[in-house]
Design an enzyme around this catalytic site. Structure first.
Site: not given
Ligand SMILES: *Cc1c(COP(=O)(O)O)cnc(C)c1O
Length: 384
Positions: A184
């Site tokens: 991210k």
């Molecule tokens: C990455 C992601 C999540 C989950 O996040 P984690 O930190 O991996 O638990 C939820 N929603 C979206 C749209 C994502 O891209």
């Protein structure tokens, strides 16, 4: 062609990030210490929200948001099918039923008209996803939420640093959630954040990450009191001080990294304007994307190959393409709950044609050119 695989995403961890974590490892607090509130404060300020609650993942952030929003058994939650499964699972954790509404063809964000058509007496919340980093139609969704007294939860896992009508994502829905996973915009290894302008929602999320207990350890030691009360059923969803120190350090680089992502998106768009087999993503003029993902859609009618063949050909060129996402209701768990395929024609058509190209701030221009050349080569080879 490239000698090594270029991944679709990769974290950037720099020397000062490493030093920030080492400092915490030498300190008195590895968790429940002062770095957590420092990170929350800096994060809240960055996104223009009054409150930020740090949690152990983006999934925990969604769960805490669903809890704070009062989502419970018997409720319906309207969710985008074009997302990672966690966006829908948060409603299931709370015992609610997920209603998938279709997305708009241009942005692949929830289509407010499809949301409106799927509201019921039982609807408690909407979970909208800022797909690929582009903010959702927050004005229209906010108006629906206000009219029907629903909670608007914005899954901004892709959209840290994005803006809508010149206002920053993080303060524009009742609750906004972020993921701090390495792919991210910034990372804490694993981690997440819930932001809100509502004090009561913030305090519900804060208690939820700590077993539903009302005071945390530091408050108790200040009051020299042994008393704590568990008033709700919560979890241990805490972020550590080591992770918070990493997050604080990463946050300082966000603007630089967002600029680089935008440059890469612009280079891609300029190059692909000349390839009729490739549809590039569109960003509406009233919002700015954080460019978490760069998702093209193939014009399969102009190609002699399926999406899978193009995917394999690009992987053979060592371009780490990916697909975001398989529609959530297509997963076996949701299939078992009875969601028949074919109910979300826009999301399902997009899924069949999409590819995520490498996009991360550490990419240099040579790597961007590698991707462009590979896309040119593969589309030219399979051109009708
Ligand atoms: C990455 C992601 C999540 C989950 O996040 P984690 O930190 O991996 O638990 C939820 N929603 C979206 C749209 C994502 O891209």
């Amino acid at each position: 062609m490239r000698a090594t695989l270029l991944p679709y995403s990769r974290h950037s961890v720099e020397e000062d990030d490493i030093q920030a974590v080492i400092e915490v490892l030498r300190s008195d607090w590895l968790t429940t210490g002062p770095k957590i509130s420092s990170f929350e404060g800096a994060f809240a300020e960055r996104v223009g929200a009054r409150y930020a609650v740090a949690v152990s993942s983006g999934t925990a952030a969604l769960h805490a948001a669903a809890f704070a929003a009062g989502v419970a058994h018997g409720h319906h939650v309207v969710v985008s099918p074009m997302s990672f499964v966690a966006s829908a699972n948060c409603a299931r954790y709370q015992g609610a039923m997920v209603i998938f509404a279709d997305v708009a063809a241009d942005t692949l964000n929830l289509d407010p008209r499809c949301v409106a058509a799927n509201l019921t007496e039982e609807t408690r919340a909407i979970v909208t996803v800022d797909y690929a980093g582009q903010p959702s139609d927050l004005e229209e969704l906010g108006a629906l939420a206000a009219r029907y007294k629903l909670m608007l939860i914005e899954d901004a896992s892709h959209a840290l640093g994005a803006s809508y009508h010149d206002r920053r994502v993080g303060s524009l829905a009742d609750l906004t959630t972020f993921s701090l996973h390495p792919v991210k915009l910034i990372t804490t290894g694993e981690g997440g954040m819930v932001t809100t302008n509502d004090a009561a929602l913030a305090s519900r999320a804060r208690a939820f990450r700590n077993h539903g207990i009302t005071t945390d350890h530091r408050q108790r030691s200040r009051a020299a009191s042994w008393l704590y009360e568990m008033v709700e059923l919560g979890f241990n969803y805490r972020l550590t001080d080591c992770q918070s120190a990493l997050g604080l350090s990463q946050l300082k680089k966000l603007d630089r990294w967002l600029r680089r992502r935008t440059e890469i998106a612009d280079r891609y768009a300029a190059a692909f304007a000349g390839i009729p087999e490739v549809e590039v993503p569109t960003v509406k003029s009233d919002r700015r994307s954080a460019w978490h993902l760069y998702v093209i859609r193939l014009r399969l009618d102009r190609l002699r190959a399926s999406r899978e063949q193009i995917f394999r050909a690009l992987r053979a060129e060592n371009i780490g393409v990916n697909v975001h996402y398989i529609p959530i209701p297509w997963h076996p768990y949701y299939q078992r709950l009875g969601y028949a395929k074919g109910q979300w024609p826009v999301a399902e058509d997009a899924y069949e044609r999409m590819l995520s190209l490498p996009m991360f701030p550490g990419m240099d221009d040579g790597q961007v050119d590698d991707v462009i050349r590979a896309v040119e080569k593969v589309t030219a080879y399979y051109r009708r």
